[in-house]
Every structure is written in structure tokens, then in C-alpha cells.
Design a protein around this motif. Structure first.
Motif, PDB file in Angstrom:
ATOM      1  N   GLU A 568      32.046  51.180  39.533  1.00 61.47           N
ATOM      2  CA  GLU A 568      32.967  51.581  38.475  1.00 61.47           C
ATOM      3  C   GLU A 568      33.750  50.392  37.915  1.00 61.47           C
ATOM      4  OE1 GLU A 568      35.312  54.559  40.347  1.00 61.47           O
ATOM      5  OE2 GLU A 568      33.813  56.146  40.084  1.00 61.47           O
ATOM      6  N   SER A 569      33.892  49.344  38.688  1.00 65.58           N
ATOM      7  CA  SER A 569      34.629  48.154  38.244  1.00 65.58           C
ATOM      8  C   SER A 569      33.704  47.060  37.732  1.00 65.58           C
ATOM      9  CB  SER A 569      35.496  47.609  39.385  1.00 65.58           C
ATOM     10  OG  SER A 569      34.684  47.250  40.501  1.00 65.58           O
ATOM     11  N   ALA A 570      32.514  47.440  37.275  1.00 63.97           N
ATOM     12  CA  ALA A 570      31.519  46.455  36.831  1.00 63.97           C
ATOM     13  C   ALA A 570      31.998  45.626  35.654  1.00 63.97           C
ATOM     14  CB  ALA A 570      30.215  47.160  36.465  1.00 63.97           C
ATOM     15  N   ALA A 571      32.934  46.148  34.883  1.00 60.30           N
ATOM     16  CA  ALA A 571      33.412  45.422  33.705  1.00 60.30           C
ATOM     17  C   ALA A 571      34.408  44.332  34.050  1.00 60.30           C
ATOM     18  CB  ALA A 571      34.038  46.399  32.714  1.00 60.30           C
ATOM     19  N   TYR A 572      34.852  44.250  35.305  1.00 55.11           N
ATOM     20  CA  TYR A 572      35.856  43.265  35.703  1.00 55.11           C
ATOM     21  C   TYR A 572      35.194  41.979  36.181  1.00 55.11           C
ATOM     22  CZ  TYR A 572      39.090  47.256  35.761  1.00 55.11           C
ATOM     23  OH  TYR A 572      39.835  48.344  35.426  1.00 55.11           O
ATOM     24  N   ASP A 573      35.961  40.883  36.090  1.00 51.66           N
ATOM     25  CA  ASP A 573      35.523  39.627  36.689  1.00 51.66           C
ATOM     26  C   ASP A 573      35.506  39.767  38.206  1.00 51.66           C
ATOM     27  OD1 ASP A 573      35.369  38.637  34.154  1.00 51.66           O
ATOM     28  OD2 ASP A 573      37.121  37.329  34.303  1.00 51.66           O
ATOM     29  N   ALA A 574      34.838  38.841  38.876  1.00 58.21           N
ATOM     30  CA  ALA A 574      34.580  38.987  40.313  1.00 58.21           C
ATOM     31  C   ALA A 574      35.852  39.166  41.127  1.00 58.21           C
ATOM     32  CB  ALA A 574      33.792  37.777  40.819  1.00 58.21           C
TER      33      ALA A 574
END
Length: 730
Positions: A568-574
Motif C-alpha cells: 500500500e505504501s508503494a508510492a513512497y520513497d524507501a
């Protein structure tokens, strides 16, 4: 009393016929055989699409099949014509005028054939079309046909004229074959034919070439390098070929036919069939990139609505997915409790239904073209059995137009489907946990395949325009004599343009799909690698003295939350993604707070969560760095998708895209090298795939795989293990 419908109980391993794929494989195998032997033999009755492609695109030689009756039929047709003339009969195009001028009469039979050439060799060719300069067509598009089209025209015209219906002498046919033998290709204008009365204009330039017309130009030696441009007269002299003097009706027999339309249509049909098979491979690859629920490919669904094309498409997609660890849904026991989408979106789920009529139409179109390739399409036609000659309209290429419009509409439908699948993979709101724009690095500064999404939309719009019918644009021509005409060549030309555009969409979709399955494998293997350290971390939090059942339940809840949070947090930086995913530990602990020992303070929970965050971030960076250097993706793909993936990655050398670090900049050469390979723009990598589509090497990879399957196995992925314990959310 009610009736009971028969049971439709089917095993996913059930074998179903795949007529389109089998025909396409047969055609590809035949072309491969022709290229190996170096020639084909024609007899007027057995020419096919594969043979046309072999001669046109690969320079395969042409010979007349050893047939004791062929020369007799040809001579008998000439004798029948001579008998007509000796009786003083008037016969259209032999001693009458042409078209709307057929009310004129002449006794100069040889002059009449020259006059026919005069009025038909009337289309536009520019200086650039007849130039060897590399700057040709810098600002003007080509007004001449590609040499492959012209070679195909010559072949088809020869095949028609040896049938014994044309009153053409053998030496005229031999002269056309000599053009092919010596790699002399007439420069033929692209536009100017309405394909009734046949493709008069294009074919007249072939006639002009064998006549040695000094103002008809040819390309010589193009199969072995850049061609030399010279006049037909000069080319015949250099090749020691005697120019032909056309006898009664021979000019009309050469140009009054559908060879140009049928040639271009056949080449388009050959590639369209292969693109149709590849579109099914790409659907399978897209489903793996999206980690899709492939229940929609179950044979029962197609059997319940038994269109042959639907049955075949579902069968082929299951075949390509055989052994996949990145798809599910065909298992005997289904998980009806999973979160996320209950079924896939239309671009995947309805692919068999969407492709069904396209596969059926392509088979129908090839059948029409096969008939046309082995037909007599000039006028008048000689009936040697009855010693008679008949005037008709076999030159009306409506059958070719019908075939090409079906092909073009099929190409548009496939393109729309592939665009939808490509867009779904690139859009992180739809991709089931893949990062935005399929960026392997931080998405805040890497937009990676966003341009591919836009480009594919542009190609799809153009393909939609090209799908419009041509036949409804017929204009009355030639003194209203040709009031209805087929526009067969124009439709075939538009079909070849559609083949080109769909090939671009295929290249984009394949590049996207390979990037998608790489990232899917990267993230799922990362999650799998985190299980052991995560268990150890939880043990440090709750202690080993808790009962086994509690530890198992706690870990299961935590692990589900962690995996869902990661996707779900794929859009965030690492770094931010690691922070979000680490919160799964807090959420799981709060849910079971009553069972956690009192010795576990909020401070300790916070410390362990922070440690988990650091572990996630460092583990992910290390895993990603290792993975991009040596992806393990092929271990998790289906057998068919693995073949096409390895072709891209290994044979073509197109790598997984790592993000912004891949982009070349104006700097020292060493800066523009990564792992020993040059950095390239995304467009340059996609172009390599596109060229492999057009030169046929991509198709070869797919068909070599199909040869090993006989195109008939069951899905084979029903019992294969799925990588990772849980289906990712969204």
C-alpha cells in the motif's frame, strides 16, 4: 417437469484445439523452411501467405513447379486467343480500347499494349524516390513502395499468369522471375490504384521493368546492402536479360489483376497473425506483473460460451502461464476470503472474450487471401476447356478489402487491450502494489515509464484512426466505368500501417511487462527474505515464554499487516515506505495488547519498531541492489512468459531499468556506463524490442516455445507454489 442442462465439468488440464495459433505456427514453420531451402516452387494453385512473406522479406527464390501440363495450359490459352483473332472477333483489351474507351477498335495489337503502359505509368515518383543519397526523403515521405511489397507483387502475378487463363506466353513469366533472381526490384509508386480494374498502375511499372523502359527505375542488389538505383534498361543490360515485347493481351494480363493489393495484404496478414499470438503472451505476462487472479482463464467459462476464439485464447494464456509462481486463481481450492479486488479488471479478465472474434476474423481473412493468391484475377479470362474467352470482373479486389478491414479492426482491438494492460501496470493505483511508473528507485525523483504510458496512448489513438474502413470511401472513376471499385491496395496499405503501430504498442507493453515482473519478483522476494529476521524481532519483543499458539497468531496478524502495508505504501520513497511498513508491528501489538507481557512497555515497543524500520530499510536497499544486478525473475514466470522475458533480457540485452541512474548525461564516457553496459534512454531500449518485433526474431522465440507444447497442454500452473504467503492488498 423441469429439464436439466448437460453438465459442463472441465478439468483445467483439458486439451482444447487452438486453430489460430496452430495455423500461425504452421505458417511460421513454412516460412522458416522456405528460408532454409532458399526457394519456393509455384504452380498457380498452392501459394500461401507464408510463401509470399518468404519471397518478399527474405529474398527466397522462385521457380516454376515441375508440371508437365503447365506449359501446355499456357500455350493453349495463347492459341485460344489467336483463334479468336483469326476469326476476326473483337475482344476487350486486345483490339479494343480500355475501360470507358472500350468502344474504340484497332488493328495495331502490339501498339495497343504499349498504349496501355502509357496511360497506366502515370503516378508520382519524386527525385528522392529514385536517389541513392542518404538524405533522401529528408522532408518528403516516400512515394514509392518498399521493395518487399514489389517482390510479393511479382510473385503473385507470376502465380496467376501460369494458371493458363491469361493468354500470356511463358517468356513473360520467366522475365518476371529473372527480376527476382537478379534482385532487380522496380520502383513502384505508392499511390494511384483503386484496385479495379485491378492494380493497373503499380503492376504497369513491373511491366515497364521487363520491357526495359528507360524511364522506369529499379533498385538492384538491395538484399545484400544499400541498393543501386538505375533505369530498367540499364539493369536488364547488366543482367543480360532480353527486354520483353508485349504481344496481344500480354500487357493487360500483366497489370489487370489484384496482385498489388493481395501482396501487401498477405504481408500484413502474416504479421497480424503473429501479433495476435504475441498479444496473448503479453496478456499472460501482464497478469504476472499484476499478480493477477486468473480465474477468468478457466476452461469452463469459455466452454459455457463456446466461441472457438474464446476457447482458444483462454487455452493459450493458460499455456503461457504454465508453472507460473506469479499468478493464481486456477487452483482447485480457491481463497474466497482474500482482501482486495474480488476479480480482475476488464483488460485482463475479459481478454479471452475480447480476443475471440479477432482470432476468428484473422482466420477468415487468411482464408480469403489464400483463395485470392491462387486465383485468376485478370480480364478477359481464357477457358481452354471450351476454347472460349469470357469478359468479367475478377480484378475487383473486394475480397482483399474485406480481409484487410477485418485484419485492421482486429489489430485495433488488440492494441486497445494491450494499452489498457500497459497503463494498468504503470499506474500504481491499479497495479496491485507496484511502484508508480514502475520505478525501481525512489518514485519522488524517478518517473521511469510514465513516458511509455503517454506514448502508448498516442499509438493507440493512431491505431484507432487506421481501423476506420476504407471501402466506404470509394469514388467513381475512369469515365464512370469503374463506378464501384475495391480500394484494395489502399486498405492493405493502411493495414500495414496498423501493423507498424501495433508493433510499437507491443514493444511498449513487453518492455513494461518485463519491468513489471522484475519489480513484482523484487518485492515479493524481499518480503520472503524478511520473514526470518521478523520472527526473531518479534521474539525479542514478546519473549520465548509465550505459548506457541499465541506466537503463531501474533506473527500471522503482524505479517499480514506488514505485507499489506508494504504494497500500500508503494508510492513512497524507501525510507518512508520502511517507516510505514514498520507500523504494522505497533498495530498488531495493540490488537493483542491483553496477551502481551506487562514487561513490554510502550517505550520498548517503540524501540523495537524503530529497529524494525531500520532493518526494513537496510534490508530492502541491499536486496534491491543485489536484485537489479542479477534478477531472479525467470524462476517465477510461466514457461511461455519466461521464454519471452529471457529473450528480452538475455538475447536482446535489454536490462531491468534501475531508475534515474540509467539516464545518460553529457559527461565522461565512464559515467555513461553501468555494469559494463552503456546507459541508454528508455526509448532506445524499447526501440531494440520494436526492431525484434518487426524482423521476426521475437515471434521466433514464441513459436519455438509453442512447438514444444504442441499448443495443446493444460494450464499446468494450478498446483504450482505461489511466492509469498499472502495475496498482496489492492
Amino acid at each position: 417437469m423441469g429439464s436439466t442442462s448437460p453438465s459442463l465439468a472441465f478439468d483445467v488440464h483439458h486439451v482444447w484445439p487452438t486453430p489460430h495459433a496452430q495455423q500461425t505456427l504452421k505458417s511460421w514453420s513454412k516460412l522458416d523452411q522456405h528460408v532454409s531451402t532458399g526457394f519456393i516452387a509455384i504452380d498457380g494453385h498452392s501459394l500461401d501467405v507464408a510463401s509470399v512473406a518468404a519471397v518478399a522479406r527474405f529474398g527466397v527464390g522462385v521457380a516454376l513447379k515441375a508440371d508437365s501440363g503447365m506449359d501446355e495450359r499456357i500455350e493453349a490459352s495463347v492459341d485460344t486467343l489467336q483463334g479468336y483473332l483469326s476469326n476476326g472477333y473483337y475482344l476487350y483489351g486486345v483490339n479494343t480500347g480500355f475501360g470507358g474507351s472500350a468502344d474504340t477498335r484497332t488493328e495495331d495489337l502490339y501498339g495497343l499494349q504499349r498504349a496501355l503502359m502509357q496511360h497506366t505509368q502515370s503516378a508520382i515518383l519524386t527525385r528522392e524516390d529514385k536517389s541513392e543519397s542518404p538524405d533522401s526523403h529528408e522532408y518528403l515521405e516516400s512515394h514509392s513502395m518498399p521493395s518487399a511489397w514489389t517482390r510479393a507483387m511479382i510473385l503473385i502475378r507470376c502465380n496467376a499468369n501460369i494458371r493458363g487463363h491469361s493468354a500470356m506466353t511463358r517468356n513473360v513469366v520467366d522475365a518476371m522471375i529473372q527480376l527476382l533472381e537478379h534482385d532487380i526490384v522496380p520502383i513502384v509508386p505508392l499511390r494511384g490504384s483503386i484496385s479495379a480494374s485491378g492494380d493497373l498502375m503499380p503492376l504497369s511499372y513491373i511491366a515497364g521493368a521487363i520491357q526495359g523502359n528507360p524511364d522506369v527505375y529499379v533498385r538492384v542488389g538491395g538484399r545484400k546492402g544499400p541498393p543501386r538505383i538505375m533505369s530498367a534498361q540499364e539493369a536488364l543490360e547488366k543482367a543480360s536479360i532480353t527486354p520483353i515485347v508485349l504481344g496481344p493481351k500480354e500487357g493487360l494480363s500483366l497489370i489487370n489483376g489484384t496482385a498489388a493489393a493481395a501482396a501487401v495484404a498477405s504481408l500484413g496478414c502474416y504479421e497480424a497473425n503473429q501479433l495476435a499470438v504475441v498479444s496473448q503472451v503479453l496478456t499472460a505476462l501482464s497478469s504476472e506483473a499484476l499478480y493477477a487472479n486468473n480465474e477468468w482463464a478457466h476452461p469452463f467459462i469459455a466452454a459455457a460460451r463456446p466461441h472457438q476464439g474464446q476457447i482458444e485464447a483462454a487455452q493459450n494464456i493458460r499455456t503461457f502461464l504454465r508453472g507460473s509462481k506469479l499468478s493464481y486463481g486456477l487452483e482447485e481450492t480457491k481463497d474466497r476470503f482474500s482482501s482486495g479486488l474480488a476479480q480482475e479488471r476488464y483488460a485482463l479478465r475479459s481478454a479471452p472474450q475480447w480476443l475471440s472474434p479477432q482470432l476468428e476474423d484473422l482466420l477468415s481473412a487468411e482464408k480469403q487471401l489464400q483463395t485470392e493468391l491462387n486465383s485468376t484475377s485478370d480480364n478477359p479470362v481464357v477457358n481452354i476447356a471450351d476454347n472460349d474467352i469470357h469478359c468479367g470482373a475478377n480484378f475487383q479486389a473486394a475480397a482483399v478489402t474485406s480481409a484487410t478491414e477485418k485484419i485492421r479492426l482486429a489489430l485495433q482491438s488488440m492494441g486497445k487491450m494491450l494499452f489498457s494492460q500497459t497503463s494498468e501496470m504503470i499506474n500504481h493505483d491499479l497495479s496491485n502494489g507496484l511502484p508508480p511508473n514502475l520505478a525501481a528507485d525512489d518514485p519522488s525523483l524517478s518517473f521511469c515509464l510514465k513516458g511509455i504510458d503517454v506514448n502508448t496512448a498516442a499509438y493507440t489513438s493512431e491505431l484507432g484512426f487506421l481501423a476506420n474502413p476504407v471501402s466506404n470511401h470509394v469514388q467513381s472513376a475512369e469515365m464512370h466505368n469503374q463506378a464501384i471499385n475495391s480500394l484494395g491496395l489502399l486498405s492493405a496499405r493502411q493495414t500495414m500501417a496498423a501493423v507498424e503501430v501495433l508493433s510499437m504498442i507491443v514493444a511498449n507493453c513487453l518492455y513494461t511487462g518485463c519491468q513489471g515482473v522484475d519489480l513484482r519478483t523484487l518485492h515479493r522476494t524481499f518480503i520472503a527474505s524478511m520473514e526470518a529476521p521478523a520472527r526473531q524481532l518479534l521474539s525479542s519483543l514478546v519473549g520465548d515464554d509465550q505459548d506457541v499458539a499465541f506466537q503463531a497468531d501474533f506473527f500471522r496478524d503482524f505479517w499480514r499487516l506488514f505485507e499489506e502495508s508494504w504494497y500500500e505504501s508503494a508510492a513512497y520513497d524507501a525510507a518512508e515506505r520502511a517507516e510505514q511498513a514498520a507500523q504494522a508491528l505497533v498495530t498488531a501489538a495493540m490488537a493483542r495488547a491483553g496477551r502481551i507481557p506487562a514487561t513490554v512497555s510502550l517505550a520498548k515497543l517503540a524501540d523495537v519498531t524503530k529497529s524494525f524500520e531500520s532493518l526494513i530499510l537496510q534490508s530492502y536497499i541491499n536486496h534491491r541492489d543485489d536484485f537489479v544486478k542479477q534478477p531472479t525473475t525467470s524462476e517465477y514466470l510461466g514457461e511461455g512468459t519466461k521464454a519471452i522475458y529471457r529473450f528480452v533480457r538475455e538475447t536482446l540485452g535489454v536490462p531491468m531499468h534501475r531508475g534515474l541512474v540509467e539516464h545518460p548525461i553529457a559527461a565522461d564516457r565512464s559515467v555513461n556506463v553501468i555494469d559494463g553496459r552503456p546507459k541508454k534512454t528508455i526509448g532506445s531500449w524499447v526501440s531494440i524490442i520494436y526492431e525484434a518485433v518487426r524482423d521476426g526474431s521475437l515471434y521466433a522465440e514464441v513459436f519455438r516455445y509453442l512447438q514444444g507444447t504442441d499448443i495443446t497442454p493444460g494450464s499446468g500452473n494450478e498446483s504450482s507454489p505461489v511466492l509469498g504467503a499472502q495475496k498482496p492488498a489492492n
